[in-house]
Design an enzyme around this catalytic site. Structure first.
Site, short mmCIF file in Angstrom:
data_model
loop_
_atom_site.label_atom_id
_atom_site.label_comp_id
_atom_site.label_asym_id
_atom_site.label_seq_id
_atom_site.Cartn_x
_atom_site.Cartn_y
_atom_site.Cartn_z
N LYS A 70 73.73 37.66 27.00
CA LYS A 70 72.59 38.19 27.99
C LYS A 70 73.03 39.52 28.78
O LYS A 70 72.40 40.43 28.93
CB LYS A 70 72.01 37.22 28.65
CG LYS A 70 70.93 36.31 27.79
CD LYS A 70 70.27 35.42 28.79
CE LYS A 70 69.15 34.58 27.98
NZ LYS A 70 68.35 33.61 28.78
N GLU A 82 63.75 48.01 34.62
CA GLU A 82 64.15 47.79 35.80
C GLU A 82 64.64 46.61 36.20
O GLU A 82 65.80 46.41 36.76
CB GLU A 82 63.09 48.31 36.82
CG GLU A 82 63.46 48.46 38.13
CD GLU A 82 62.37 48.61 39.18
OE1 GLU A 82 61.38 49.15 38.89
OE2 GLU A 82 62.48 48.39 40.38
N ASP A 106 62.44 36.36 31.26
CA ASP A 106 62.82 35.02 31.44
C ASP A 106 61.96 34.59 32.75
O ASP A 106 61.61 33.60 32.96
CB ASP A 106 64.42 34.46 31.80
CG ASP A 106 65.02 34.35 30.42
OD1 ASP A 106 64.54 33.89 29.45
OD2 ASP A 106 66.27 34.56 30.38
N THR A 153 78.26 26.56 42.99
CA THR A 153 79.28 27.62 43.40
C THR A 153 78.61 28.72 44.33
O THR A 153 77.58 29.25 43.96
CB THR A 153 79.58 28.67 42.13
OG1 THR A 153 80.22 27.63 41.11
CG2 THR A 153 80.80 29.44 42.39
N1 LIG Z 1 63.22 26.95 29.25
C1 LIG Z 1 63.71 28.09 28.81
O1 LIG Z 1 62.92 29.10 28.60
C2 LIG Z 1 64.88 28.29 29.38
C3 LIG Z 1 65.64 29.46 29.47
C4 LIG Z 1 67.04 29.66 29.89
C5 LIG Z 1 67.70 28.48 30.08
N2 LIG Z 1 67.07 27.35 29.90
C6 LIG Z 1 68.05 25.98 30.42
O2 LIG Z 1 68.24 26.15 31.69
C7 LIG Z 1 69.61 25.74 31.88
C8 LIG Z 1 70.54 26.63 32.76
O3 LIG Z 1 70.74 27.82 31.84
P1 LIG Z 1 71.64 29.11 32.10
O4 LIG Z 1 71.31 30.11 30.98
O5 LIG Z 1 71.30 29.66 33.40
O6 LIG Z 1 72.86 28.45 32.25
P2 LIG Z 1 74.50 29.02 32.86
O7 LIG Z 1 74.28 30.41 33.42
O8 LIG Z 1 75.45 28.52 32.37
O9 LIG Z 1 73.96 28.39 34.54
C9 LIG Z 1 74.16 26.92 35.03
C10 LIG Z 1 73.71 26.57 36.15
O10 LIG Z 1 73.85 25.30 36.28
C11 LIG Z 1 74.75 24.71 37.34
N3 LIG Z 1 75.30 23.43 36.90
C12 LIG Z 1 76.04 23.20 35.74
N4 LIG Z 1 76.50 21.80 35.83
C13 LIG Z 1 76.28 21.46 37.19
C14 LIG Z 1 76.55 20.40 38.04
N5 LIG Z 1 77.26 19.41 37.35
N6 LIG Z 1 76.07 20.26 39.18
C15 LIG Z 1 75.50 21.16 39.91
N7 LIG Z 1 75.32 22.47 39.18
C16 LIG Z 1 75.48 22.48 38.01
C17 LIG Z 1 75.84 25.92 37.36
O11 LIG Z 1 76.32 25.98 38.75
P3 LIG Z 1 77.83 26.88 38.76
O12 LIG Z 1 77.22 28.36 39.03
O13 LIG Z 1 78.14 26.28 40.17
O14 LIG Z 1 78.59 26.83 37.38
C18 LIG Z 1 74.84 27.28 37.17
O15 LIG Z 1 74.03 27.49 38.30
C19 LIG Z 1 69.87 25.21 30.57
O16 LIG Z 1 69.96 23.82 30.43
C20 LIG Z 1 69.30 25.94 29.51
O17 LIG Z 1 69.06 25.10 28.51
C21 LIG Z 1 65.83 27.25 29.77
#
Ligand SMILES: NC(=O)c1ccc[n+]([C@@H]2O[C@H](COP(=O)([O-])OP(=O)(O)OC[C@H]3O[C@@H](n4cnc5c(N)ncnc54)[C@H](OP(=O)(O)O)[C@@H]3O)[C@@H](O)[C@H]2O)c1
Length: 272
Positions: A70, A82, A106, A153
């Site tokens: 992404k 934007e 998103d 973080t």
């Molecule tokens: N419904 C939808 O359309 C949609 C779209 C996109 C994503 N999602 C889902 O949303 C979730 C996040 O996606 P993303 O793309 O944002 O992933 P990402 O960029 O890898 O971010 C992961 C997030 O989760 C936090 N995290 C992970 N493990 C943790 C733990 N044990 N305790 C506390 N915080 C934790 C991370 O914190 P740190 O920054 O500290 O590592 C970060 O804030 C995924 O499950 C994905 O499948 C859904």
């Protein structure tokens, strides 16, 4: 049936074989009588540049972009909306006569999903998670609501302060403090994905809170299950997926597919 006029769309990611986007978009093309197909392309990070050259050379009409591309895909595009420029993230590419435009849907997807449960504007919204999705959602919702983001973080939450979003550390004390203030809670961490974990202790959930989880596997996460038991209104992550898909489809074709049709296709895809 595909013929010489069929337009090609797809999603690039790594991995991508679990993606529900092909079933949703192919169902929409069929329902709207659009001669197009949508495929999933598994592209490792080191081949992203080659893949984007391929998009240009083959005249692929549009793409969704998912993890881990992404941010990196921006280097291979001709222009950015934007919103995608501000947050440094693209989930939709539109090929307009050979020029590749980057967009992000998103945040808008999350907004539309949340609007199923609550009218937005001037709301107090607590988002946990400042990863790719959390950042996009926070940026979009902060346009007309007060937003606080908690993240494990801390620096990633603090980095959002340039958008007027308050950032703080994700811990039990801050969850307690900000949940007393919030009207809406959104889980944008990956805690609870394919597991029975929750990022929020159940006793902190008040019944007048609207709770959205952006995770959609499982569809009813532990957080949503416990929120429902507490009497909260809830919104599952599949709605966000559906609405971000609808916005991408609209950017590519100008048509807006039916949300029930897209969700039905995604639900079938999940259960397969
Ligand atoms: N419904 C939808 O359309 C949609 C779209 C996109 C994503 N999602 C889902 O949303 C979730 C996040 O996606 P993303 O793309 O944002 O992933 P990402 O960029 O890898 O971010 C992961 C997030 O989760 C936090 N995290 C992970 N493990 C943790 C733990 N044990 N305790 C506390 N915080 C934790 C991370 O914190 P740190 O920054 O500290 O590592 C970060 O804030 C995924 O499950 C994905 O499948 C859904």
């Amino acid at each position: 049936m595909a013929d010489a006029e069929t337009r090609l769309y797809g999603v690039i990611g790594f991995p991508v074989r679990h993606s529900l986007s092909p079933v949703m978009h192919n169902a929409a093309f069929k329902a709207l009588g659009i001669n197009a197909i949508y495929l999933a392309f598994e592209v490792p990070p080191e081949r992203l540049g080659d893949a984007m050259e391929g998009v240009r050379a083959l005249g692929i009409s549009g793409l969704n972009v998912t993890m881990p591309h992404k941010g990196a895909v921006i280097h291979f595009l001709d222009s950015l909306s934007e919103d995608s420029g501000e947050i440094g993230s693209v989930n939709t590419v539109v090929n307009r006569k050979g020029k590749l435009e980057g967009h992000t849907t998103d945040g808008l997807g999350a907004r539309r999903a949340l609007e199923r449960a609550i009218e937005l504007g001037g709301r107090k919204i607590l988002i946990i998670g400042a990863g790719g999705a959390g950042k996009a959602i926070a940026y979009e919702l902060s346009k007309d609501n007060e937003v606080v983001v908690l993240n494990r973080t801390l620096e990633k939450a603090k980095a959002l302060e340039r958008f007027g979003i308050m950032g703080d550390a994700l811990n039990r004390e801050n969850l307690g403090k900000y949940l007393e203030w919030a009207e809406v809670l959104i889980n944008a961490t990956s805690v609870g994905m394919n597991s029975w974990e929750t990022p929020v202790p159940t006793e902190l959930l008040r019944k007048d809170l609207v709770v959205m989880d952006i995770i959609y596997k499982p569809l009813k996460t532990r957080l949503l299950t416990e929120a429902e038991l507490r009497g909260c209104k809830t919104v599952d992550g599949l709605w966000m997926l559906v609405y971000q898909g609808i916005e991408s489809f609209r950017l590519w074709t100008g048509f807006k597919p039916d949300e029930g049709l897209m969700r039905g296709a995604a639900l079938e895809g999940i259960s397969e």
